[in-house]
Design an enzyme around this catalytic site. Structure first.
Site, PDB file in Angstrom:
ATOM      1  N   LYS A 150       1.240  -1.437   0.309  1.00 10.97           N
ATOM      2  CA  LYS A 150       0.366   0.160   0.073  1.00 10.97           C
ATOM      3  C   LYS A 150       1.056   1.339   0.052  1.00 10.97           C
ATOM      4  O   LYS A 150       1.631   1.783   0.663  1.00 10.97           O
ATOM      5  CB  LYS A 150      -1.025   0.118   0.930  1.00 10.97           C
ATOM      6  CG  LYS A 150      -1.848   1.142   1.189  1.00 10.97           C
ATOM      7  CD  LYS A 150      -2.595   1.469   2.502  1.00 10.97           C
ATOM      8  CE  LYS A 150      -4.259   2.087   2.374  1.00 10.97           C
ATOM      9  NZ  LYS A 150      -4.689   1.270   4.555  1.00 10.97           N
ATOM     10  N   SER A 196      -9.459   1.666   3.403  1.00  8.08           N
ATOM     11  CA  SER A 196      -8.493   2.378   2.926  1.00  8.08           C
ATOM     12  C   SER A 196      -7.868   1.191   2.054  1.00  8.08           C
ATOM     13  O   SER A 196      -6.887   1.967   0.567  1.00  8.08           O
ATOM     14  CB  SER A 196      -7.919   3.317   3.144  1.00  8.08           C
ATOM     15  OG  SER A 196      -6.855   2.720   3.843  1.00  8.08           O
ATOM     16  N   SER A 237      -9.624  -0.378   7.158  1.00  7.06           N
ATOM     17  CA  SER A 237      -9.428  -0.345   6.335  1.00  7.06           C
ATOM     18  C   SER A 237      -8.422  -1.293   5.667  1.00  7.06           C
ATOM     19  O   SER A 237      -7.759  -1.544   4.488  1.00  7.06           O
ATOM     20  CB  SER A 237      -8.194   0.947   6.268  1.00  7.06           C
ATOM     21  OG  SER A 237      -9.051   1.759   6.080  1.00  7.06           O
TER      22      SER A 237
END
Length: 504
Positions: A88, A168, A192
């Site tokens: 990420k 996210s 997330s």
């Protein structure tokens, strides 16, 4: 963006050999690094090229290296054996900038690895690339669209390309579901990792806060942030966690991690639910009939595997959520100011106030779809005493009087509930449309306790997950329960269509 030439252009480095001698002094050649790790890396790159760069264009991967196989062949004798991992883009890696999805950090080239990435590499993992995310990990606006960032655009769900990947860790979830890497690393503050894992039909694990270092990770909350694995099986998630977990002197929360960061895959293959008492959070199931039916099927599977199910009634005190929000606002300002001020890169922002000003100056690119009301509120959240009160109350309600009390009163080892509803249509104008009343992930997030989601089937071909939640540092126990359920699961797990959703 590609870091180095394609592997096919360097065939002489696809296999390594060494010369050894036998007892008679005769020399012979030994193949050290077999071809399969190269083939696997090349296959992942080919899928990214075909399905992310073109085709349905999932926008899950921001940047990747085509020559990942060159690194893979040098790691086959370590724990991860050259497996490729996507990361990420709020986690620093030395070879690429770390943007958190924001144009303000496009030049955040720190030339350093976060400690969790150093552990990944030391254990034989190969960083294949960086994944898209909800910009600033979805803490900028209350009206955002999960998976959108100014840097990467809108990530799409491979099971239904017109539906949300949640966030996210949107790109990490979509990429693993699409087969772009062996596994990915996401981060979670509240949902997330687990939400994108659930709606993309993969395994996601939010470990106990403090199991994995947060140093050189763009922060939201020192109380709740953690990185964690996203994979196609519980075993693979546990293997990746084993590689990245451990204490870090720069992150005080990890002081006890080394005592828990053992081989977390141990006993997964033989883990049994026989006699294990599990609390069923029926108040957190919601009112979607197809989801309820899948959850009941999962409960029957757990019982068939020997689990003893105990209904658990829990209605959270609403002040827990309000106080969590206060905590996130205060810690966002404090943590982001420190991160930006300490970045060694040449960036135009050194504080949250700078970011707010940057977004206003670049509103046409940064704020066409939604604003920054949460950022603006965080900039004004400066009352230390109120923050301390809010943290104490939210932690008490989620931990000692939440998960811990439920486990003790009902004499259960774990709690289960659906993770989240199915993916909703992407709507950049109106933002996300979460289905309310489903799941108990906020309890684990606020308390800092482990939370695992495992696919439990699909509603109209849209994946949904089953959550396993346990007490602090019970990461291995939670993963063992998930692995046992995975083997007992009777529901079919959907395969990505890479097409928009349609009724059949």
């Amino acid at each position: 963006m590609v870091a180095s030439p394609a592997l096919a252009e360097q065939p002489d480095r696809q296999n390594h050999t060494r010369i050894e001698q036998n007892a008679d002094g005769e020399s012979f050649i030994v193949l050290v690094h077999p071809r399969p790790v190269v083939d696997a890396a090349n296959a992942f790159v080919a899928r990214i090229t075909a399905l992310d760069d073109s085709g349905p264009q999932l926008n899950a991967v921001l940047t990747y290296r085509e020559d990942a196989g060159l690194e893979a062949i040098n790691n086959t004798e370590r724990l991860l054996e050259g497996r490729t991992v996507l990361v990420k883009d709020n986690i620093e890696t030395a070879e690429w900038p770390t943007t958190a999805g924001s144009l303000a950090l496009a030049g955040n080239m720190t030339l350093r690895d976060a400690p969790l990435i150093s552990r990944l590499r030391a254990n034989g993992g190969v960083v294949l690339g960086k994944t898209n995310l909800s910009e600033w990990a979805n803490i900028r606006s209350s009206n955002s669209s999960s998976g959108w960032s100014a840097t990467g655009g809108q990530t799409r769900n491979p099971h239904a390309t017109d539906r949300s990947p949640c966030g996210s860790s949107s790109g990490s979830g979509a990429a693993v579901a699409a087969g772009f890497a062996w596994a990915a690393i996401g981060t979670e503050t509240d949902g997330s990792i687990t939400c994108p894992a659930s709606v993309n039909g993969i395994v996601g694990f939010k470990p106990t806060v403090g199991m994995v270092s947060r140093t050189h990770v763009v922060p939201i909350s020192a109380s709740q942030d953690t990185a964690g694995p996203m994979a196609t099986s519980v075993h693979d998630a546990a293997l990746l966690l084993t590689a990245i977990a451990g204490s870090d002197p720069l992150d005080p929360a990890t002081a006890g991690a080394d005592s828990h960061a053992v081989d977390i895959t141990e006993s997964l293959a033989t883990a049994s639910l026989a006699g294990v008492r599990i609390g069923v959070m029926r108040w957190q199931v919601g009112d979607l009939a197809p989801l309820t039916a899948l959850f009941e099927q999962a409960l029957r599977d757990l019982e068939a595997a020997g689990a003893v199910l105990v209904d658990v009634a829990f209605e959270p005190d609403e002040s827990m959520y309000a106080d969590e929000y206060t905590v996130l606002l205060y810690e966002l300002r404090e943590g982001l100011d420190a991160y930006l001020a300490g970045s060694p890169a040449d960036i135009p922002v050194r504080s949250l106030d700078d970011v707010i000003a940057y977004n206003r100056a670049n509103a046409d690119r940064e704020m066409r779809w939604f604003g920054q009301d949460i950022f603006e509120l965080a900039a004004m959240t400066t009352d230390r005493a109120e923050y301390a009160r809010a943290r104490a109350n939210s932690l008490r309600l989620a931990g000692p009087e939440g998960i811990d009390r439920l486990l003790a009163e009902h004499e259960v080892a774990l709690l289960v509930a659906p993770t989240e509803g199915p993916a909703w249509p992407i709507d950049l104008v109106l933002g996300d449309n979460f289905t309310g009343g489903i799941g108990a992930g906020s309890l684990a997030a606020i308390a800092g306790y482990p939370h695992l989601t495992v696919p439990m089937g699909a509603m109209e071909r849209l994946p949904v997950g089953l959550s396993f939640i346990g007490p602090a540092w019970a990461d291995q126990l939670v993963l063992q329960a998930g692995a046992a359920y995975e083997r007992a699961r009777s529901a079919a797990v959907p395969v990505p269509s890479f097409e928009p959703w349609s009724a059949e």
